[in-house]
Design a protein around this motif. Sequence first.
Motif, PDB file in Angstrom:
ATOM      1  N   LEU A  76       0.817  -1.218   0.000  1.00  0.00           N
ATOM      2  CA  LEU A  76       0.000   0.000   0.000  1.00  0.00           C
ATOM      3  C   LEU A  76       0.854   1.273   0.000  1.00  0.00           C
ATOM      4  O   LEU A  76       0.422   2.322  -0.468  1.00  0.00           O
ATOM      5  CB  LEU A  76      -0.956   0.006   1.192  1.00  0.00           C
ATOM      6  CG  LEU A  76      -2.054  -1.059   1.175  1.00  0.00           C
ATOM      7  CD1 LEU A  76      -2.917  -0.976   2.438  1.00  0.00           C
ATOM      8  CD2 LEU A  76      -2.944  -0.923  -0.057  1.00  0.00           C
ATOM      9  N   LYS A  77       2.062   1.161   0.544  1.00  0.00           N
ATOM     10  CA  LYS A  77       2.950   2.330   0.573  1.00  0.00           C
ATOM     11  C   LYS A  77       3.303   2.750  -0.866  1.00  0.00           C
ATOM     12  O   LYS A  77       3.312   3.936  -1.200  1.00  0.00           O
ATOM     13  CB  LYS A  77       4.228   1.981   1.356  1.00  0.00           C
ATOM     14  CG  LYS A  77       4.696   3.119   2.244  1.00  0.00           C
ATOM     15  CD  LYS A  77       5.809   2.694   3.157  1.00  0.00           C
ATOM     16  CE  LYS A  77       7.118   3.235   2.630  1.00  0.00           C
ATOM     17  NZ  LYS A  77       8.266   2.392   2.930  1.00  0.00           N
ATOM     18  N   THR A  78       3.538   1.757  -1.668  1.00  0.00           N
ATOM     19  CA  THR A  78       3.870   2.022  -3.076  1.00  0.00           C
ATOM     20  C   THR A  78       2.651   2.598  -3.798  1.00  0.00           C
ATOM     21  O   THR A  78       2.780   3.518  -4.615  1.00  0.00           O
ATOM     22  CB  THR A  78       4.306   0.713  -3.764  1.00  0.00           C
ATOM     23  OG1 THR A  78       5.263   0.082  -2.934  1.00  0.00           O
ATOM     24  CG2 THR A  78       4.890   0.967  -5.122  1.00  0.00           C
TER      25      THR A  78
ATOM     26  N   GLY B  44      -7.583  -2.969  -0.486  1.00  0.00           N
ATOM     27  CA  GLY B  44      -6.395  -3.784  -0.225  1.00  0.00           C
ATOM     28  C   GLY B  44      -6.167  -4.794  -1.332  1.00  0.00           C
ATOM     29  O   GLY B  44      -6.671  -4.618  -2.443  1.00  0.00           O
ATOM     30  N   PHE B  45      -5.471  -5.852  -1.010  1.00  0.00           N
ATOM     31  CA  PHE B  45      -5.069  -6.818  -2.039  1.00  0.00           C
ATOM     32  C   PHE B  45      -6.054  -7.975  -2.151  1.00  0.00           C
ATOM     33  O   PHE B  45      -6.695  -8.356  -1.169  1.00  0.00           O
ATOM     34  CB  PHE B  45      -3.641  -7.297  -1.761  1.00  0.00           C
ATOM     35  CG  PHE B  45      -2.671  -6.186  -2.027  1.00  0.00           C
ATOM     36  CD1 PHE B  45      -2.236  -5.930  -3.315  1.00  0.00           C
ATOM     37  CD2 PHE B  45      -2.262  -5.342  -1.003  1.00  0.00           C
ATOM     38  CE1 PHE B  45      -1.395  -4.860  -3.585  1.00  0.00           C
ATOM     39  CE2 PHE B  45      -1.418  -4.269  -1.263  1.00  0.00           C
ATOM     40  CZ  PHE B  45      -0.977  -4.029  -2.551  1.00  0.00           C
TER      41      PHE B  45
ATOM     42  N   LYS C 146      -5.911  -2.760   8.503  1.00  0.00           N
ATOM     43  CA  LYS C 146      -6.400  -3.424   9.707  1.00  0.00           C
ATOM     44  C   LYS C 146      -7.757  -4.100   9.437  1.00  0.00           C
ATOM     45  O   LYS C 146      -8.002  -5.211   9.886  1.00  0.00           O
ATOM     46  CB  LYS C 146      -6.516  -2.408  10.853  1.00  0.00           C
ATOM     47  CG  LYS C 146      -6.932  -3.051  12.146  1.00  0.00           C
ATOM     48  CD  LYS C 146      -6.915  -2.129  13.328  1.00  0.00           C
ATOM     49  CE  LYS C 146      -7.368  -2.797  14.601  1.00  0.00           C
ATOM     50  NZ  LYS C 146      -8.562  -3.638  14.515  1.00  0.00           N
ATOM     51  N   GLU C 147      -8.607  -3.405   8.676  1.00  0.00           N
ATOM     52  CA  GLU C 147      -9.912  -3.997   8.334  1.00  0.00           C
ATOM     53  C   GLU C 147      -9.726  -5.340   7.639  1.00  0.00           C
ATOM     54  O   GLU C 147     -10.435  -6.302   7.905  1.00  0.00           O
ATOM     55  CB  GLU C 147     -10.688  -3.070   7.387  1.00  0.00           C
ATOM     56  CG  GLU C 147     -11.250  -1.838   8.030  1.00  0.00           C
ATOM     57  CD  GLU C 147     -12.312  -2.153   9.056  1.00  0.00           C
ATOM     58  OE1 GLU C 147     -13.102  -3.071   8.839  1.00  0.00           O
ATOM     59  OE2 GLU C 147     -12.308  -1.467  10.099  1.00  0.00           O
ATOM     60  N   ASN C 148      -8.762  -5.379   6.713  1.00  0.00           N
ATOM     61  CA  ASN C 148      -8.528  -6.618   5.978  1.00  0.00           C
ATOM     62  C   ASN C 148      -7.871  -7.680   6.856  1.00  0.00           C
ATOM     63  O   ASN C 148      -8.220  -8.858   6.767  1.00  0.00           O
ATOM     64  CB  ASN C 148      -7.709  -6.338   4.713  1.00  0.00           C
ATOM     65  CG  ASN C 148      -8.601  -5.758   3.618  1.00  0.00           C
ATOM     66  OD1 ASN C 148      -9.577  -6.379   3.206  1.00  0.00           O
ATOM     67  ND2 ASN C 148      -8.303  -4.547   3.184  1.00  0.00           N
ATOM     68  N   ASP C 149      -6.943  -7.259   7.716  1.00  0.00           N
ATOM     69  CA  ASP C 149      -6.307  -8.227   8.632  1.00  0.00           C
ATOM     70  C   ASP C 149      -7.362  -8.826   9.565  1.00  0.00           C
ATOM     71  O   ASP C 149      -7.368 -10.038   9.806  1.00  0.00           O
ATOM     72  CB  ASP C 149      -5.221  -7.545   9.471  1.00  0.00           C
ATOM     73  CG  ASP C 149      -4.029  -7.108   8.616  1.00  0.00           C
ATOM     74  OD1 ASP C 149      -3.950  -7.543   7.452  1.00  0.00           O
ATOM     75  OD2 ASP C 149      -3.200  -6.318   9.117  1.00  0.00           O
ATOM     76  N   ASP C 150      -8.243  -7.962  10.081  1.00  0.00           N
ATOM     77  CA  ASP C 150      -9.287  -8.447  11.000  1.00  0.00           C
ATOM     78  C   ASP C 150     -10.239  -9.410  10.285  1.00  0.00           C
ATOM     79  O   ASP C 150     -10.654 -10.424  10.855  1.00  0.00           O
ATOM     80  CB  ASP C 150     -10.120  -7.272  11.551  1.00  0.00           C
ATOM     81  CG  ASP C 150      -9.310  -6.432  12.532  1.00  0.00           C
ATOM     82  OD1 ASP C 150      -8.180  -6.840  12.885  1.00  0.00           O
ATOM     83  OD2 ASP C 150      -9.808  -5.357  12.941  1.00  0.00           O
TER      84      ASP C 150
ATOM     85  N   ASN D  71      -2.657 -12.354  -3.029  1.00  0.00           N
ATOM     86  CA  ASN D  71      -2.319 -10.912  -3.062  1.00  0.00           C
ATOM     87  C   ASN D  71      -1.900 -10.464  -4.466  1.00  0.00           C
ATOM     88  O   ASN D  71      -1.005  -9.642  -4.620  1.00  0.00           O
ATOM     89  CB  ASN D  71      -1.187 -10.607  -2.071  1.00  0.00           C
ATOM     90  CG  ASN D  71      -1.653 -10.732  -0.633  1.00  0.00           C
ATOM     91  OD1 ASN D  71      -2.656 -10.147  -0.244  1.00  0.00           O
ATOM     92  ND2 ASN D  71      -0.940 -11.520   0.155  1.00  0.00           N
ATOM     93  N   HIS D  72      -2.538 -11.002  -5.476  1.00  0.00           N
ATOM     94  CA  HIS D  72      -2.073 -10.784  -6.852  1.00  0.00           C
ATOM     95  C   HIS D  72      -2.507  -9.449  -7.443  1.00  0.00           C
ATOM     96  O   HIS D  72      -1.962  -9.007  -8.443  1.00  0.00           O
ATOM     97  CB  HIS D  72      -2.598 -11.917  -7.747  1.00  0.00           C
ATOM     98  CG  HIS D  72      -4.098 -11.924  -7.818  1.00  0.00           C
ATOM     99  ND1 HIS D  72      -4.881 -12.421  -6.796  1.00  0.00           N
ATOM    100  CD2 HIS D  72      -4.960 -11.455  -8.762  1.00  0.00           C
ATOM    101  CE1 HIS D  72      -6.164 -12.278  -7.119  1.00  0.00           C
ATOM    102  NE2 HIS D  72      -6.233 -11.687  -8.295  1.00  0.00           N
ATOM    103  N   GLY D  73      -3.525  -8.853  -6.863  1.00  0.00           N
ATOM    104  CA  GLY D  73      -4.028  -7.602  -7.449  1.00  0.00           C
ATOM    105  C   GLY D  73      -4.588  -6.710  -6.365  1.00  0.00           C
ATOM    106  O   GLY D  73      -4.709  -7.120  -5.207  1.00  0.00           O
ATOM    107  N   TYR D  74      -4.970  -5.527  -6.782  1.00  0.00           N
ATOM    108  CA  TYR D  74      -5.353  -4.499  -5.813  1.00  0.00           C
ATOM    109  C   TYR D  74      -6.783  -4.023  -6.073  1.00  0.00           C
ATOM    110  O   TYR D  74      -7.197  -3.899  -7.221  1.00  0.00           O
ATOM    111  CB  TYR D  74      -4.367  -3.330  -5.951  1.00  0.00           C
ATOM    112  CG  TYR D  74      -4.789  -2.102  -5.203  1.00  0.00           C
ATOM    113  CD1 TYR D  74      -4.694  -2.051  -3.818  1.00  0.00           C
ATOM    114  CD2 TYR D  74      -5.301  -0.996  -5.877  1.00  0.00           C
ATOM    115  CE1 TYR D  74      -5.114  -0.936  -3.118  1.00  0.00           C
ATOM    116  CE2 TYR D  74      -5.717   0.130  -5.184  1.00  0.00           C
ATOM    117  CZ  TYR D  74      -5.625   0.152  -3.802  1.00  0.00           C
ATOM    118  OH  TYR D  74      -6.042   1.255  -3.119  1.00  0.00           O
ATOM    119  N   ILE D  75      -7.512  -3.746  -4.989  1.00  0.00           N
ATOM    120  CA  ILE D  75      -8.801  -3.034  -5.123  1.00  0.00           C
ATOM    121  C   ILE D  75      -8.737  -1.738  -4.315  1.00  0.00           C
ATOM    122  O   ILE D  75      -8.416  -1.750  -3.122  1.00  0.00           O
ATOM    123  CB  ILE D  75     -10.007  -3.863  -4.614  1.00  0.00           C
ATOM    124  CG1 ILE D  75     -10.277  -5.057  -5.540  1.00  0.00           C
ATOM    125  CG2 ILE D  75     -11.283  -2.993  -4.547  1.00  0.00           C
ATOM    126  CD1 ILE D  75     -11.558  -5.829  -5.244  1.00  0.00           C
ATOM    127  N   GLY D  76      -8.975  -0.649  -5.001  1.00  0.00           N
ATOM    128  CA  GLY D  76      -9.063   0.651  -4.339  1.00  0.00           C
ATOM    129  C   GLY D  76     -10.116   1.471  -5.064  1.00  0.00           C
ATOM    130  O   GLY D  76     -10.630   1.057  -6.112  1.00  0.00           O
TER     131      GLY D  76
END
Length: 329
Positions: free
Chosen positions: A114-116, A147-148, A273-277, A230-235
């Motif tokens: 996400l930093k990138t 996230g991913f 955090k939402e995704n980790d939870d 974790n192959h792609g991103y949703i934002g």
Amino acid sequence: MRSFAIAASVAALALGLAGQASADPIIIKFSHVVATDTPKGKASEKFKELAEKYTNGKVKVEVYPNSTLYKDKEELEALQLGSVQMLAPSNSKFGPLGIREFEVFDLPYILPDLKTLRKVTEGPLGAKLLKLLEPKGITGLAYWDNGFKQMSANKKLIAPADYQGVKFRIQSSRVLQAQFKALGSLPQVMAFGEVYQALQTGVVDGQENTWSNIYTQKMHEVQKYITETNHGYIGYVVIVNKKFWDDLPADIRDQLAKAMKEATDFNNAQSQKENDDALAEIKKSGKSEIIKLTSEQDEAMRKAMEPVYKDAASRVGQPLIDEFQKEAK
Ligand code: LMR
């Protein structure tokens, strides 16, 4: 006497109307397709809270989550028609409007973290992409992370060969279509609000999404396996009807911009955090087996999806892919 009475009541009416006009809040209908308990769901509530506070109640934000007002495609049309004022569709959903460039975010493995991502969305390319919305009557206000993505199905997805012939639900992005074609799968565009049922009834076999979307839509209850790819991103791109935005009194627009900036910071600080939870909850439920790939298996997936870049060059343009990769360094 009579004309005095008429004049008095006309004056009273005018005063009343003026009073009422100034008391009537400006309504922002904010429609989205995910649950409230997700990064976007929470950020839209945060925006509502801040917008109403900073404008002293002159603006009222009505948030409609979970496709209760519109599904994916309809919500963009509704925004252009002015039936809703604000949306936050994913980057993958602008193709049907004739704007392909946001699909660059869909390229497999283009963002390591996400930093990138932030370097791109907060840099010149992020601003340039938002400008593309204007000729469509849309103003882009912000980028919100989710996230991913992970892959889910009722069969174990480990090697690229496992994807052969599997029917996957996809968002309306040609890059995502190319991604699944590269794996030999059968991609099918479908609105987010229809995915759970399509998985449950076997209309599609699998899907790709973030942990928070999988968990809050209960997809893990109808998918036996989820592979942590974790192959792609949703934002998301937070967008408003341009005419509505431009016609707002300047002070109100500034207050809303401030609320949006803070809601964006809030979103981007909590999305991980939402995704980790959500992942922890899915594990706890025991309903779906989580598969982790070895580095060799991960490498094989990356290799299998490489042709997507060539395909995407004809869709979003090689210079854009190059620019993205340069900013993402
Ligand atoms: C999807 O359609 O899978 C996502 O874009 C839904 C969302 O808004 O996160």
